[in-house]
Design a protein around this motif. Structure first.
Motif, PDB file in Angstrom:
ATOM      1  N   GLY A 186      -3.615   6.271  -4.368  1.00  6.75           N
ATOM      2  CA  GLY A 186      -2.656   5.543  -3.553  1.00  6.75           C
ATOM      3  C   GLY A 186      -2.492   4.129  -4.086  1.00  6.75           C
ATOM      4  O   GLY A 186      -2.963   3.799  -5.185  1.00  6.75           O
ATOM      5  N   PRO A 187      -1.816   3.249  -3.347  1.00  7.61           N
ATOM      6  CA  PRO A 187      -1.625   1.865  -3.787  1.00  7.61           C
ATOM      7  C   PRO A 187      -2.964   1.190  -4.091  1.00  7.61           C
ATOM      8  O   PRO A 187      -3.871   1.191  -3.258  1.00  7.61           O
ATOM      9  CB  PRO A 187      -0.933   1.210  -2.589  1.00  7.61           C
ATOM     10  N   THR A 188      -3.075   0.643  -5.293  1.00 11.40           N
ATOM     11  CA  THR A 188      -4.334   0.094  -5.791  1.00 11.40           C
ATOM     12  C   THR A 188      -4.095  -1.296  -6.351  1.00 11.40           C
ATOM     13  O   THR A 188      -3.058  -1.552  -6.981  1.00 11.40           O
ATOM     14  CB  THR A 188      -4.912   1.016  -6.890  1.00 11.40           C
ATOM     15  N   THR A 189      -5.049  -2.182  -6.178  1.00 10.08           N
ATOM     16  CA  THR A 189      -4.881  -3.586  -6.561  1.00 10.08           C
ATOM     17  C   THR A 189      -5.035  -3.791  -8.067  1.00 10.08           C
ATOM     18  O   THR A 189      -5.897  -4.535  -8.535  1.00 10.08           O
ATOM     19  CB  THR A 189      -5.891  -4.481  -5.824  1.00 10.08           C
ATOM     20  N   THR A 190      -4.176  -3.142  -8.836  1.00  8.71           N
ATOM     21  CA  THR A 190      -4.165  -3.343 -10.280  1.00  8.71           C
ATOM     22  C   THR A 190      -3.221  -4.484 -10.632  1.00  8.71           C
ATOM     23  O   THR A 190      -2.405  -4.913  -9.813  1.00  8.71           O
ATOM     24  CB  THR A 190      -3.692  -2.069 -10.993  1.00  8.71           C
ATOM     25  N   SER A 198       5.849  -7.241  -4.237  1.00  3.85           N
ATOM     26  CA  SER A 198       5.711  -8.561  -3.628  1.00  3.85           C
ATOM     27  C   SER A 198       4.505  -8.605  -2.700  1.00  3.85           C
ATOM     28  O   SER A 198       4.048  -7.572  -2.194  1.00  3.85           O
ATOM     29  CB  SER A 198       6.974  -8.904  -2.840  1.00  3.85           C
ATOM     30  N   GLN A 199       3.993  -9.801  -2.478  1.00  9.27           N
ATOM     31  CA  GLN A 199       2.843  -9.953  -1.588  1.00  9.27           C
ATOM     32  C   GLN A 199       3.172  -9.464  -0.188  1.00  9.27           C
ATOM     33  O   GLN A 199       2.331  -8.846   0.487  1.00  9.27           O
ATOM     34  CB  GLN A 199       2.409 -11.421  -1.531  1.00  9.27           C
ATOM     35  N   LEU A 200       4.409  -9.695   0.256  1.00  6.82           N
ATOM     36  CA  LEU A 200       4.816  -9.237   1.578  1.00  6.82           C
ATOM     37  C   LEU A 200       4.747  -7.715   1.657  1.00  6.82           C
ATOM     38  O   LEU A 200       4.238  -7.157   2.642  1.00  6.82           O
ATOM     39  CB  LEU A 200       6.242  -9.722   1.880  1.00  6.82           C
ATOM     40  N   ASP A 201       5.228  -7.054   0.616  1.00  6.49           N
ATOM     41  CA  ASP A 201       5.186  -5.589   0.598  1.00  6.49           C
ATOM     42  C   ASP A 201       3.762  -5.079   0.471  1.00  6.49           C
ATOM     43  O   ASP A 201       3.405  -4.050   1.063  1.00  6.49           O
ATOM     44  CB  ASP A 201       6.037  -5.049  -0.553  1.00  6.49           C
ATOM     45  N   GLN A 202       2.930  -5.773  -0.300  1.00  4.26           N
ATOM     46  CA  GLN A 202       1.522  -5.386  -0.402  1.00  4.26           C
ATOM     47  C   GLN A 202       0.853  -5.438   0.967  1.00  4.26           C
ATOM     48  O   GLN A 202       0.100  -4.530   1.346  1.00  4.26           O
ATOM     49  CB  GLN A 202       0.784  -6.303  -1.370  1.00  4.26           C
ATOM     50  N   ASP A 203       1.130  -6.508   1.701  1.00  4.34           N
ATOM     51  CA  ASP A 203       0.547  -6.656   3.042  1.00  4.34           C
ATOM     52  C   ASP A 203       1.044  -5.555   3.969  1.00  4.34           C
ATOM     53  O   ASP A 203       0.266  -5.006   4.769  1.00  4.34           O
ATOM     54  CB  ASP A 203       0.905  -8.028   3.622  1.00  4.34           C
ATOM     55  N   ILE A 205       2.057  -2.505   3.122  1.00  9.49           N
ATOM     56  CA  ILE A 205       1.427  -1.244   2.743  1.00  9.49           C
ATOM     57  C   ILE A 205      -0.005  -1.192   3.259  1.00  9.49           C
ATOM     58  O   ILE A 205      -0.455  -0.178   3.804  1.00  9.49           O
ATOM     59  CB  ILE A 205       1.461  -1.070   1.210  1.00  9.49           C
ATOM     60  N   ALA A 206      -0.726  -2.284   3.097  1.00 10.27           N
ATOM     61  CA  ALA A 206      -2.115  -2.324   3.553  1.00 10.27           C
ATOM     62  C   ALA A 206      -2.212  -2.128   5.060  1.00 10.27           C
ATOM     63  O   ALA A 206      -3.067  -1.393   5.560  1.00 10.27           O
ATOM     64  CB  ALA A 206      -2.754  -3.648   3.144  1.00 10.27           C
ATOM     65  N   GLN A 207      -1.329  -2.769   5.793  1.00  9.16           N
ATOM     66  CA  GLN A 207      -1.358  -2.672   7.255  1.00  9.16           C
ATOM     67  C   GLN A 207      -1.061  -1.262   7.744  1.00  9.16           C
ATOM     68  O   GLN A 207      -1.505  -0.859   8.820  1.00  9.16           O
ATOM     69  CB  GLN A 207      -0.362  -3.666   7.856  1.00  9.16           C
ATOM     70  N   ASN A 208      -0.317  -0.492   6.935  1.00 12.81           N
ATOM     71  CA  ASN A 208       0.037   0.863   7.334  1.00 12.81           C
ATOM     72  C   ASN A 208      -0.926   1.921   6.799  1.00 12.81           C
ATOM     73  O   ASN A 208      -0.714   3.120   6.994  1.00 12.81           O
ATOM     74  CB  ASN A 208       1.463   1.190   6.872  1.00 12.81           C
ATOM     75  N   SER A 209      -1.971   1.466   6.152  1.00 12.39           N
ATOM     76  CA  SER A 209      -3.017   2.381   5.698  1.00 12.39           C
ATOM     77  C   SER A 209      -4.029   2.584   6.825  1.00 12.39           C
ATOM     78  O   SER A 209      -4.368   1.632   7.548  1.00 12.39           O
ATOM     79  CB  SER A 209      -3.737   1.797   4.486  1.00 12.39           C
ATOM     80  N   ARG A 213      -6.171  -1.447   4.226  1.00 15.37           N
ATOM     81  CA  ARG A 213      -6.296  -2.191   2.976  1.00 15.37           C
ATOM     82  C   ARG A 213      -5.834  -1.315   1.824  1.00 15.37           C
ATOM     83  O   ARG A 213      -5.625  -0.112   1.978  1.00 15.37           O
ATOM     84  CB  ARG A 213      -7.737  -2.635   2.727  1.00 15.37           C
ATOM     85  N   LEU A 214      -5.692  -1.940   0.654  1.00 20.13           N
ATOM     86  CA  LEU A 214      -5.382  -1.211  -0.566  1.00 20.13           C
ATOM     87  C   LEU A 214      -6.678  -0.777  -1.247  1.00 20.13           C
ATOM     88  O   LEU A 214      -7.754  -1.302  -0.953  1.00 20.13           O
ATOM     89  CB  LEU A 214      -4.577  -2.094  -1.513  1.00 20.13           C
ATOM     90  N   ALA A 215      -6.570   0.172  -2.171  1.00 19.08           N
ATOM     91  CA  ALA A 215      -7.741   0.605  -2.930  1.00 19.08           C
ATOM     92  C   ALA A 215      -8.074  -0.404  -4.018  1.00 19.08           C
ATOM     93  O   ALA A 215      -7.200  -1.118  -4.522  1.00 19.08           O
ATOM     94  CB  ALA A 215      -7.484   1.967  -3.559  1.00 19.08           C
ATOM     95  N   GLU A 216      -9.340  -0.458  -4.379  1.00 21.73           N
ATOM     96  CA  GLU A 216      -9.771  -1.212  -5.546  1.00 21.73           C
ATOM     97  C   GLU A 216      -9.875  -0.249  -6.730  1.00 21.73           C
ATOM     98  O   GLU A 216     -10.218   0.925  -6.546  1.00 21.73           O
ATOM     99  CB  GLU A 216     -11.136  -1.872  -5.289  1.00 21.73           C
TER     100      GLU A 216
END
Length: 247
Positions: A186-190, A198-203, A205-209, A213-216
């Motif tokens: 899934g979405p990963t912090t690469t 964008s940071q807004l979109d990253q936030d 996605i994380a909130q809807n997990s 959070r995102l994967a490392e």
């Protein structure tokens, strides 16, 4: 603790991101690692130096996965340097084409298919020829193959081909004790994810997990480590979701 002492691994697309984390994980577990890179030679050399500084064995080979000659050279050099092949991880991927179907160019389509579909297929073909019995193969798919998204048809379609190659090869190589599996991160912090989202979109996605959070990259690498270890000796022909509970 599972070790890979004496094993030889190829990690395709390992200079950055998830591939780098996979290479580090395999090397720290005792495997000799061959990493590939397409353009970031400096990053590849940094990774090789880091692995060697901690007592590991590694080499880097520039490889364009769209070129059959490069793929064959990669496997030949691996055998030449280390004498065998036990593990193949194909973590590299063509850049995502984020466009409606009506706007995708022929060049964009051709590159995605050449890298994700053709490149993976012929890397798997070389692995089938050269891999030792009881070897391990791990490919990378995408959640978009099961959760369709607008504007991502080319990425999803080319990655779906990888899944089918994986499932077929698992049946072909099972008699040799070789397992072949795909994972679906899934979405990963690469670096590439953070550069294109964008940071807004990253936030968002994380909130809807479910895990908020995102994967490392290291968390995805741990799943690869499991699949290439003896603990996963009876798992083959599967697509493992590493999505934090997201569809």
């Amino acid at each position: 603790m599972q070790t890979l002492n004496g094993k030889v691994a190829i990690v395709i697309g390992a200079s950055i991101g998830i591939g780098k984390a996979v290479a580090e994980r395999l090397a720290s577990s005792g495997a000799s690692v061959v990493i590939t890179y397409a353009q970031k030679a400096d990053k590849a050399e940094e990774l090789i130096a880091s692995i060697k500084n901690t007592g590991g064995k590694a080499i880097a080979i520039k490889t364009d996965l769209t070129q059959l000659a490069d793929i064959r050279h990669l496997f030949q050099e691996t055998i030449k340097n280390f004498g065998k092949l036990d593990i193949l991880v194909i973590s590299g991927s063509a850049p995502r084409v984020v466009k409606p179907v009506a706007e995708v160019t022929e060049a964009e389509f051709d590159y995605a298919i050449a890298f994700n579909a053709k490149g993976n297929f012929f890397a798997l073909q070389e692995a089938a020829k050269h891999m030792a019995d009881k070897g391990r193969i791990v490919t990378f798919s995408t959640p978009y193959t099961v959760q369709p998204q607008a504007n991502l048809a080319v990425t999803a379609g080319s990655k779906a081909a990888i899944e089918q190659f994986t499932f077929a090869l698992a049946r072909e190589l099972g008699g040799r004790g070789i397992t072949v599996n795909s994972i679906m991160p899934g979405p990963t912090t690469t670096e590439s994810f953070k550069d294109t989202i964008s940071q807004l979109d990253q936030d968002f996605i994380a909130q809807n997990s479910p895990l908020q959070r995102l994967a490392e990259p290291g968390e995805v690498a741990d799943v690869v480590m499991f699949l290439v270890s003896d603990m996963a000796s009876y798992i083959t022909g599967h697509n493992i979701h590493v999505t934090g509970g997201m569809p």
